[in-house]
Write an enzyme that holds these catalytic residues in place. Structure first.
Site, PDB file in Angstrom:
ATOM      1  CB  SER A 154     -22.510 -10.844 -27.358  1.00 43.41           C
ATOM      2  OG  SER A 154     -23.820 -11.225 -27.008  1.00 43.41           O
ATOM      3  CE  LYS A 197     -22.214  -4.446 -31.932  1.00 48.87           C
ATOM      4  NZ  LYS A 197     -21.278  -5.302 -32.688  1.00 48.87           N
ATOM      5  CB  SER A 229     -22.024  -0.640 -43.368  1.00 52.21           C
ATOM      6  OG  SER A 229     -22.802  -0.944 -42.221  1.00 52.21           O
TER       7      SER A 229
END
Length: 311
Positions: A154, A197, A229
């Site tokens: 972040s 997040k 992923s």
């Protein structure tokens, strides 16, 4: 309406393979005519460059016109460091870092200015995150692991906006990728990553205001649904999460990297010129659901009968 990025340069930070969101975003910008640069984590960059050079990514690089995706530049980036002097000696002397030169955020900015001049980029995509203790519950996460997750995932976005925005023309765009764990509990998404997040989304709003007023740029984030992923596999639960999303979303389909890539190109384009400070959900609508589907729920919503008619 055609989105045309001809004559524009895009930086996608966080590309380490050809299966994640970052690669798909880079490819779609290239399809729109942009010149694309990528930046990758030094420990993974060597492998990526090797398989790229040997042609093992050629199928993934194939564009709609039959040509192959070409990267204008590939840069090293460890977004945990604003400047090179912040990196400890053990990292700078590591063989995967030592030959890369300045791999810090400021180093990336300086390299792009040297390569392309005082206004080197029009769109910056932040497609990177790292939480060294992501496999731990938050309750068991150490202070060091928690702060490392926030630093890489972040604050790195704040740092990139801070350093790139003064070099970008008004109307330029920043975009990051977030996840629903910022606002709802996703078991096994630990290590402070949920907090990172949440911070990323809050920072998006503040950066949109501050960088918008100071530099005339836009700042948004995409809350992407789960995708299996390589990076997501470290949680050990991604397959179950993907299956749950697909089974319980309004549109019962598996999310693809292309879904996120198309939205990224739109949000960065002039067609979204009045959109800033926004978290855009690209998750087949899962964020709108309040409960998992139970027995009879689909029968209730899909059944024919007693439909009110007008006129």
């Amino acid at each position: 309406m055609k989105i045309d990025f001809t004559g524009k340069r895009v930086l996608v930070a966080g590309v380490a393979d050809d299966v994640g969101f970052g690669f798909a975003i880079a490819k779609q910008f290239a399809e729109a005519g942009a010149k694309v640069c990528i930046a990758g984590w030094p420990p993974a960059l060597g492998i990526f460059e090797t398989v790229l050079r040997r042609g093992k990514l050629d199928e993934s690089r194939k564009m709609s016109d039959g040509s192959l995706l070409e990267f204008e530049r590939i840069y090293p980036l460890d977004a945990s460091f604003d400047t090179l002097d912040q990196a400890p000696a053990a990292i700078k002397e590591n063989k995967r870092y030592a030959e890369r030169g300045d791999f810090s955020i400021q180093g990336l900015v300086d390299r792009m200015v040297a390569d392309f001049g005082p206004s080197p980029v029009d769109v910056v995509i932040h497609s990177l995150a790292n939480g060294p203790e992501v496999a731990k519950p938050l309750l068991d996460t150490t202070r060091e692991g928690y702060l490392a997750a926030l630093s890489a995932s972040s604050y790195s976005f704040v740092s990139m906006v801070r350093r790139f925005a003064p070099l970008m023309k008004p109307g330029s765009s920043f975009l990051s990728l977030t996840y629903l764990a910022s606002e709802r509990v996703i078991p096994r998404y630990g290590g402070g990553m949920s907090s990172a997040k949440a911070a990323l989304e809050a920072d998006t709003r503040y950066l949109a205001f501050e960088a918008g007023r100071r530099f005339g740029v836009r700042v948004n984030t995409i809350s992407a649904g789960p995708y299996a992923s390589r990076a997501a596999n470290v949680t050990g639960a991604i397959a179950a999460i993907v299956n749950f999303y697909e089974s319980n979303s309004p549109i019962p389909a598996m999310l693809t990297p292309e879904n996120v890539a198309h939205s990224s190109v739109f949000l960065s384009s002039p067609f979204a010129s009045a959109i800033t400070g926004t978290t855009l959900y690209v998750d087949n609508g899962f964020h709108a659901m309040g409960k998992a589907l139970g027995e009879g729920d689909l029968d209730w919503v899909l059944k024919a009968g007693d439909v009110p008619r007008v006129g």
